[in-house]
Enzyme design. Structure first.
Site, PDB file in Angstrom:
ATOM      1  N   HIS A 180      -0.521  -2.517  -4.721  1.00  0.00           N
ATOM      2  CA  HIS A 180       0.083  -3.421  -5.701  1.00  0.00           C
ATOM      3  C   HIS A 180       0.193  -2.812  -7.092  1.00  0.00           C
ATOM      4  CE1 HIS A 180       0.467  -6.407  -2.749  1.00  0.00           C
ATOM      5  NE2 HIS A 180      -0.602  -7.155  -2.985  1.00  0.00           N
ATOM      6  N   TYR A 208       0.816 -18.052  -3.719  1.00  0.00           N
ATOM      7  CA  TYR A 208       0.257 -18.604  -2.481  1.00  0.00           C
ATOM      8  C   TYR A 208       0.711 -20.063  -2.390  1.00  0.00           C
ATOM      9  CZ  TYR A 208      -3.205 -14.763  -2.319  1.00  0.00           C
ATOM     10  OH  TYR A 208      -3.838 -13.541  -2.267  1.00  0.00           O
ATOM     11  N   ARG A 258       0.816  -1.215   0.000  1.00  0.00           N
ATOM     12  CA  ARG A 258       0.000   0.000   0.000  1.00  0.00           C
ATOM     13  C   ARG A 258       0.848   1.261   0.000  1.00  0.00           C
ATOM     14  NH1 ARG A 258      -2.189  -4.173   2.598  1.00  0.00           N
ATOM     15  NH2 ARG A 258      -4.448  -4.537   2.484  1.00  0.00           N
ATOM     16  N   GLU A 311       5.692 -12.433   0.475  1.00  0.00           N
ATOM     17  CA  GLU A 311       5.946 -11.323  -0.435  1.00  0.00           C
ATOM     18  C   GLU A 311       7.234 -10.622  -0.002  1.00  0.00           C
ATOM     19  OE1 GLU A 311       2.234  -8.934  -0.919  1.00  0.00           O
ATOM     20  OE2 GLU A 311       1.338 -10.592   0.216  1.00  0.00           O
ATOM     21  N   HIS A 347       4.006 -13.050  -6.025  1.00  0.00           N
ATOM     22  CA  HIS A 347       2.822 -13.154  -5.167  1.00  0.00           C
ATOM     23  C   HIS A 347       2.182 -14.549  -5.213  1.00  0.00           C
ATOM     24  CE1 HIS A 347      -0.851 -11.763  -3.108  1.00  0.00           C
ATOM     25  NE2 HIS A 347      -0.193 -10.644  -2.848  1.00  0.00           N
TER      26      HIS A 347
END
Length: 348
Positions: free
Chosen positions: A121, A197, A96, A313, A195
């Site tokens: 992002h 997961y 952010r 990240e 990014h």
């Protein structure tokens, strides 16, 4: 129809057409494998990791990252209440930026707002949603593929034309190395991250039964909107002290200040598999999630939920341009941005 230039792709890297972007650019999925049977598939929409298959000691091979089966699902995922950014390259600035603005060389820059009043992002159409050109590949030991994207001056209102490359290398030690480089035509800010997961029990399972280690003594303090205050919180006697392995929390969305390059470790007792995250970045933002709100199915018809995967990240601190005490995020004309992260998998 715009043809994708993939003539340099080696025969050992399989290129499969996935579909077309709205501007009719062809999107391919590129799959490469090492001699131990590990296999990674990456597409040039967002330079996105679609799958990462790791062999277990049992001989079984499991996919340890979340993702979708089709290009259409990746594109449509940005319409979800909280887009997951599965496997994407995030930029120009990961995390952010408060009020979507920052000062650079005495000038206030106003970015696009895509997360309430903030920039997240990279903005509305960040690097995760761009077409990346394949510029190089190798097929010897440790196969690799390199993608490039040129972000025009004032893209999402960021200054400077930024040329970004990301090279993915799959080593014979079952490491996935990710190397970012970038240069700019004028001073700008840059903070890139990968990014994906991860879920070492396999992407269709919950992350809950795995253990986590984080090599950090403090986290970045944030307000209720997850904007950094400029202060830090000690992890002494804190629930997020992961100096020793303990279960993954139900909810975590925090930036951990790193002690050294050994950022974090994820452990699956079920599959006897360990992931080590190694980086030259000052922080790792850790996030548990993956929820697709029952609107889009994941790979293999998976129903992804808020505990489907965990992100590591590796990056600079969020909102770094607005805090003099945070690491420098300015890339000057004539200099080069460098970022290297390795995801190392081992059977235990």
């Amino acid at each position: 129809m715009v043809k994708n230039n993939f003539s340099q792709i080696n025969s050992s890297i399989n290129a499969k057409l996935l579909g077309f972007m709205p501007d009719e650019k062809e999107v391919f999925c590129y799959t490469m494998a090492n001699k131990k049977g590990a296999e990674v598939s990456i597409m040039n929409y967002g330079a996105t990791i679609m799958s990462l298959k790791i062999p277990l000691a049992t001989g079984e091979k499991i996919d340890v990252v979340l993702g979708f089966d089709t290009l259409e699902d990746y594109i449509n995922s940005y319409n979800l209440p909280s887009p997951p950014y599965f496997g994407t390259t995030v930029g120009r600035f990961a995390g952010r930026i408060n009020n979507a603005e920052f000062f650079l060389n005495g000038k206030r820059n106003f970015l696009n707002k895509n997360h309430g009043e903030h920039n997240l992002h990279g903005g509305i159409l960040g690097f995760s949603r761009k077409f990346w050109k394949v510029i190089e590949s190798t097929s010897d030991e440790n196969p690799s593929i390199t993608f490039e994207y040129v972000s025009q001056n004032n893209d999402e209102n960021f200054p400077g034309e930024l040329t970004v490359q990301v090279r993915y290398t799959l080593t014979e030690e079952n490491e996935l190395q990710v190397i970012f480089t970038a240069t700019t035509s004028e001073d700008t800010i840059v903070n890139l991250t990968q990014h994906s997961y991860f879920n070492l029990d396999g992407h269709t399972n919950a992350i809950s039964n795995q253990s986590l280690i984080i090599n950090s003594k403090k986290i970045v303090e944030t307000n209720k909107e997850l904007i950094p205050t400029g202060n830090f919180v000690s992890l002494n006697n804190h629930p997020f002290d992961f100096a020793a392995a303990k279960p993954i929390p139900t909810f975590i969305d925090n930036t951990f200040v790193l002690e050294n390059e050994n950022a974090a470790t994820l452990i699956s007792e079920k599959n006897r598999l360990k992931l080590s995250v190694i980086t030259d970045q000052p922080a790792v933002h850790i996030y548990v999630g993956g929820n697709c709100f029952d609107k889009i199915k994941g790979k293999e018809n998976a129903d992804y939920h808020p505990k489907s995967g965990i992100c590591f990240e590796t990056q600079n601190f969020p909102d770094a341009p607005n805090h003099v005490c945070f690491p420098n995020s300015i890339l000057k004309k004539g200099e080069q941005y460098n970022h290297q992260t390795t995801f190392k998998f081992e059977n235990i």
